[in-house]
Design an enzyme around this catalytic site. Structure first.
Site, PDB file in Angstrom:
ATOM      1  N   HIS A 271      -0.685 -34.040  -7.259  1.00  0.00           N
ATOM      2  CA  HIS A 271      -1.667 -33.548  -6.005  1.00  0.00           C
ATOM      3  C   HIS A 271      -2.233 -34.293  -5.165  1.00  0.00           C
ATOM      4  O   HIS A 271      -2.167 -35.721  -4.964  1.00  0.00           O
ATOM      5  CB  HIS A 271      -3.031 -32.656  -6.285  1.00  0.00           C
ATOM      6  CG  HIS A 271      -3.594 -32.139  -4.886  1.00  0.00           C
ATOM      7  ND1 HIS A 271      -2.537 -31.091  -4.528  1.00  0.00           N
ATOM      8  CD2 HIS A 271      -4.377 -31.887  -4.964  1.00  0.00           C
ATOM      9  CE1 HIS A 271      -3.219 -30.450  -3.450  1.00  0.00           C
ATOM     10  NE2 HIS A 271      -4.650 -31.056  -3.683  1.00  0.00           N
TER      11      HIS A 271
ATOM     12  N   ASP B  19     -27.453 -13.459  11.594  1.00  0.00           N
ATOM     13  CA  ASP B  19     -27.279 -12.395  11.366  1.00  0.00           C
ATOM     14  C   ASP B  19     -25.966 -11.981  12.521  1.00  0.00           C
ATOM     15  O   ASP B  19     -25.922 -11.285  13.206  1.00  0.00           O
ATOM     16  CB  ASP B  19     -28.133 -11.082  10.617  1.00  0.00           C
ATOM     17  CG  ASP B  19     -28.929 -11.754  10.134  1.00  0.00           C
ATOM     18  OD1 ASP B  19     -28.347 -11.393   8.717  1.00  0.00           O
ATOM     19  OD2 ASP B  19     -29.873 -11.922  10.502  1.00  0.00           O
TER      20      ASP B  19
ATOM     21  N   ARG C 288      -9.216 -37.403  -8.054  1.00  0.00           N
ATOM     22  CA  ARG C 288      -9.624 -36.458  -8.660  1.00  0.00           C
ATOM     23  C   ARG C 288      -9.791 -35.785 -10.005  1.00  0.00           C
ATOM     24  O   ARG C 288     -10.294 -36.259 -10.616  1.00  0.00           O
ATOM     25  CB  ARG C 288      -9.560 -35.262  -6.985  1.00  0.00           C
ATOM     26  CG  ARG C 288     -10.487 -34.101  -6.481  1.00  0.00           C
ATOM     27  CD  ARG C 288     -10.223 -33.069  -6.037  1.00  0.00           C
ATOM     28  NE  ARG C 288      -9.156 -32.392  -6.014  1.00  0.00           N
ATOM     29  CZ  ARG C 288      -8.530 -31.752  -5.251  1.00  0.00           C
ATOM     30  NH1 ARG C 288      -9.128 -31.307  -4.253  1.00  0.00           N
ATOM     31  NH2 ARG C 288      -7.138 -30.865  -5.869  1.00  0.00           N
TER      32      ARG C 288
ATOM     33  N   TYR D 138     -32.789 -18.944  18.887  1.00  0.00           N
ATOM     34  CA  TYR D 138     -33.305 -19.793  18.515  1.00  0.00           C
ATOM     35  C   TYR D 138     -33.613 -21.366  19.112  1.00  0.00           C
ATOM     36  O   TYR D 138     -32.608 -21.694  19.246  1.00  0.00           O
ATOM     37  CB  TYR D 138     -33.735 -20.393  16.783  1.00  0.00           C
ATOM     38  CG  TYR D 138     -33.643 -19.150  15.791  1.00  0.00           C
ATOM     39  CD1 TYR D 138     -35.111 -18.542  16.266  1.00  0.00           C
ATOM     40  CD2 TYR D 138     -32.760 -18.378  15.316  1.00  0.00           C
ATOM     41  CE1 TYR D 138     -35.470 -16.769  15.466  1.00  0.00           C
ATOM     42  CE2 TYR D 138     -33.200 -17.320  14.652  1.00  0.00           C
ATOM     43  CZ  TYR D 138     -34.595 -16.768  14.691  1.00  0.00           C
ATOM     44  OH  TYR D 138     -34.470 -15.175  14.102  1.00  0.00           O
TER      45      TYR D 138
ATOM     46  N   CYS E 230     -27.259 -17.884  14.756  1.00  0.00           N
ATOM     47  CA  CYS E 230     -28.093 -17.255  13.372  1.00  0.00           C
ATOM     48  C   CYS E 230     -28.143 -16.280  12.268  1.00  0.00           C
ATOM     49  O   CYS E 230     -26.931 -17.035  12.494  1.00  0.00           O
ATOM     50  CB  CYS E 230     -29.596 -16.404  14.448  1.00  0.00           C
ATOM     51  SG  CYS E 230     -30.020 -16.450  16.029  1.00  0.00           S
TER      52      CYS E 230
ATOM     53  N   LYS F  40      -6.398 -18.912  -4.777  1.00  0.00           N
ATOM     54  CA  LYS F  40      -7.101 -19.405  -5.572  1.00  0.00           C
ATOM     55  C   LYS F  40      -8.603 -18.968  -3.610  1.00  0.00           C
ATOM     56  O   LYS F  40      -8.725 -18.432  -2.699  1.00  0.00           O
ATOM     57  CB  LYS F  40      -7.869 -21.189  -5.403  1.00  0.00           C
ATOM     58  CG  LYS F  40      -7.523 -21.512  -3.855  1.00  0.00           C
ATOM     59  CD  LYS F  40      -7.591 -23.215  -4.363  1.00  0.00           C
ATOM     60  CE  LYS F  40      -7.366 -24.157  -3.125  1.00  0.00           C
ATOM     61  NZ  LYS F  40      -6.701 -25.593  -3.623  1.00  0.00           N
TER      62      LYS F  40
ATOM     63  N   ARG G  60       3.484 -25.675  -3.679  1.00  0.00           N
ATOM     64  CA  ARG G  60       2.143 -25.391  -4.470  1.00  0.00           C
ATOM     65  C   ARG G  60       1.476 -24.688  -2.736  1.00  0.00           C
ATOM     66  O   ARG G  60       0.645 -25.501  -2.803  1.00  0.00           O
ATOM     67  CB  ARG G  60       1.366 -25.789  -4.760  1.00  0.00           C
ATOM     68  CG  ARG G  60       1.938 -25.531  -6.769  1.00  0.00           C
ATOM     69  CD  ARG G  60       1.133 -27.129  -7.268  1.00  0.00           C
ATOM     70  NE  ARG G  60      -0.209 -28.052  -6.461  1.00  0.00           N
ATOM     71  CZ  ARG G  60       0.729 -29.324  -6.889  1.00  0.00           C
ATOM     72  NH1 ARG G  60       1.248 -29.148  -7.412  1.00  0.00           N
ATOM     73  NH2 ARG G  60      -0.383 -29.871  -6.385  1.00  0.00           N
TER      74      ARG G  60
HETATM   75  C1  LIG Z   1      -5.937 -25.875  -3.119  1.00  0.00           C
HETATM   76  C2  LIG Z   1      -4.960 -26.270  -3.684  1.00  0.00           C
HETATM   77  C3  LIG Z   1      -3.465 -26.676  -3.241  1.00  0.00           C
HETATM   78  C4  LIG Z   1      -3.068 -26.006  -2.181  1.00  0.00           C
HETATM   79  O1  LIG Z   1      -3.306 -26.913  -0.755  1.00  0.00           O
HETATM   80  P1  LIG Z   1      -2.940 -26.383   0.806  1.00  0.00           P
HETATM   81  O2  LIG Z   1      -3.257 -27.586   1.013  1.00  0.00           O
HETATM   82  O3  LIG Z   1      -3.483 -25.282   0.588  1.00  0.00           O
HETATM   83  O4  LIG Z   1      -1.754 -26.044   0.343  1.00  0.00           O
HETATM   84  C5  LIG Z   1      -2.134 -27.201  -4.140  1.00  0.00           C
HETATM   85  N1  LIG Z   1      -1.948 -27.720  -5.575  1.00  0.00           N
HETATM   86  C6  LIG Z   1      -3.691 -28.113  -5.976  1.00  0.00           C
HETATM   87  C7  LIG Z   1      -3.806 -28.462  -6.847  1.00  0.00           C
HETATM   88  C8  LIG Z   1      -5.129 -26.737  -4.675  1.00  0.00           C
HETATM   89  O5  LIG Z   1      -5.998 -27.488  -5.743  1.00  0.00           O
END
Ligand SMILES: *Cc1c(COP(=O)(O)O)cnc(C)c1O
Length: 378
Positions: free
Chosen positions: A167, A316, A135, A267, A314, A37, A223
């Protein structure tokens, strides 16, 4: 490695990505879903996906349907799970190109059923249970109803329940009591599903942190995201040593000049030279992914020396005070890399700025900095 006309570059080592996935794979009997992602955490989604697959990943994970379409459009036929989508988006198209969809609510299930009708085939779905992150995912009291409805959609030929998943909230804090509690909640959710006649092919829960520290969370599939790119979600030096950071962010000095003692720099003049100094202008700014919070904090390497951003970052550009060191236009400035040559790492930047390594690399993903790939996996 520098193109003649490039003033800044993100270099992505695809061999590192491949090696990291190999390492993750060799430590679990589960299948590996490489999470790509957010443009592969800033490393380039398609190239990262290919490197991860060559390292043994058998699944790809993304958030949005557009990301999933990007993988399919690039010709990748690997199983893909997309988990952040809204009914009303092109769900039928996703089903038509074999994108697995996370389903966390009855309204998502209804959208999937409609999409399956449109596509003329069953949707591949992964039912998500919220085991404590609060979540995404169905809350435990709503779970039986969601499972029952999914079982009916399956019996009617609209859906195939491929996965049940969840998760973690605190897997990056090994030993945190929520890990066991979430595992128990997941076991309960699987029991409920089984009792209602829904038995998924794949149960999955582990992100990078859990993949690296808790084999009992691996189930059928893990994952990992950040670890694929060689960064650790944990402080553990042994974990860091087992992974290889894939991204290097660097630039070339655009201008170097002497300024007198007591001179304010950039700045707001939040930095003032203590003595006559050479200042070097680095053509990277917050529009390129350098956090503005790195003003007077961000570390860089220039001609073998370590320096800190002088004054404000800044949009850039930023400035480095090198004292009396020799610096010329075109010299290389490394913001972060794997650390092999003493350069700062994404971890050093995260620590300096008060964030996590994820944010440091991801910020460089969608900017004007040219990205180049390196390695046999390229
Ligand atoms: C981003 C994400 C992961 C991977 O998480 P890491 O901490 O980068 O390994 C796995 N599962 C879900 C649902 C996520 O959103």
């Amino acid at each position: 490695m520098w193109q003649a006309d490039a003033q800044s570059q993100v270099v992505v080592d695809l061999d590192a990505i491949r090696a990291n996935v190999r390492t993750l794979r060799s430590n679990t009997p589960a299948e590996v879903m490489a999470v790509v992602k957010a443009d592969g955490y800033g490393h380039g989604m398609v190239a990262s996906a290919r490197a991860a697959l060559s390292g043994g990943a058998t699944w790809l994970g993304v958030c949005t349907l557009d990301e999933a379409f990007g993988l399919r459009d690039a010709g990748l036929a690997t199983p893909v799970l997309a988990w952040l989508w809204l009914p009303g988006q092109p769900v039928g198209r996703a089903i038509g190109c074999d994108v697995d969809l996370s389903v966390a609510s009855l309204s998502q299930l209804a959208a999937v059923t409609a999409g399956a009708r449109e596509a003329g085939r069953a949707a591949r779905i992964h039912l998500k249970i919220d085991t404590g992150l609060s979540r995404s995912g169905a809350a435990a009291p709503e779970w039986p109803q969601l499972v029952e409805a999914a079982g009916k959609a399956q019996a009617d030929g609209y859906a195939e329940v491929i996965g049940v998943w969840s998760h973690f909230a605190c897997a990056d804090a090994p030993g945190h009591e929520t890990v066991d509690r979430q595992l128990a909640g997941f076991a309960d959710a699987l029991d409920v599903a089984k009792r209602l006649g829904v038995e998924p092919q794949l149960r999955h829960m582990a992100n990078s942190a859990a993949t690296l520290t808790r084999p009992d969370t691996h189930f059928d599939l893990v994952r990992p995201g950040i670890a694929v790119y060689g960064l650790s979600p944990l402080d553990d030096p042994a974990v860091r040593a087992a992974l290889r950071p894939a991204m290097t962010a660097r630039a070339r000095v655009l201008l170097a000049k002497r300024v007198p003692a007591g001179q304010g720099v950039s700045y707001g003049h939040t930095y003032v030279t203590q003595r006559a100094s050479t200042v070097a202008l680095v053509p990277l700014g917050y529009a390129d992914g350098v956090p503005r919070h790195a003003s007077n904090l961000g570390p860089v390497q220039l001609n073998g020396g370590r320096y800190t951003v002088a004054g404000r970052v800044c949009m850039d550009q930023f400035v480095v005070d090198v004292g009396d060191a020799e610096v010329a236009e075109g010299d290389e400035v490394v913001l972060f890399g794997p650390g092999d040559d003493g350069e700062p790492t994404a971890d050093d930047w995260a620590e300096a700025v008060g964030t996590i390594n994820y944010e440091i690399v991801t910020r460089f993903g969608s900017t004007r900095v040219p990205r180049i790939y390196r390695g046999d996996a390229a």
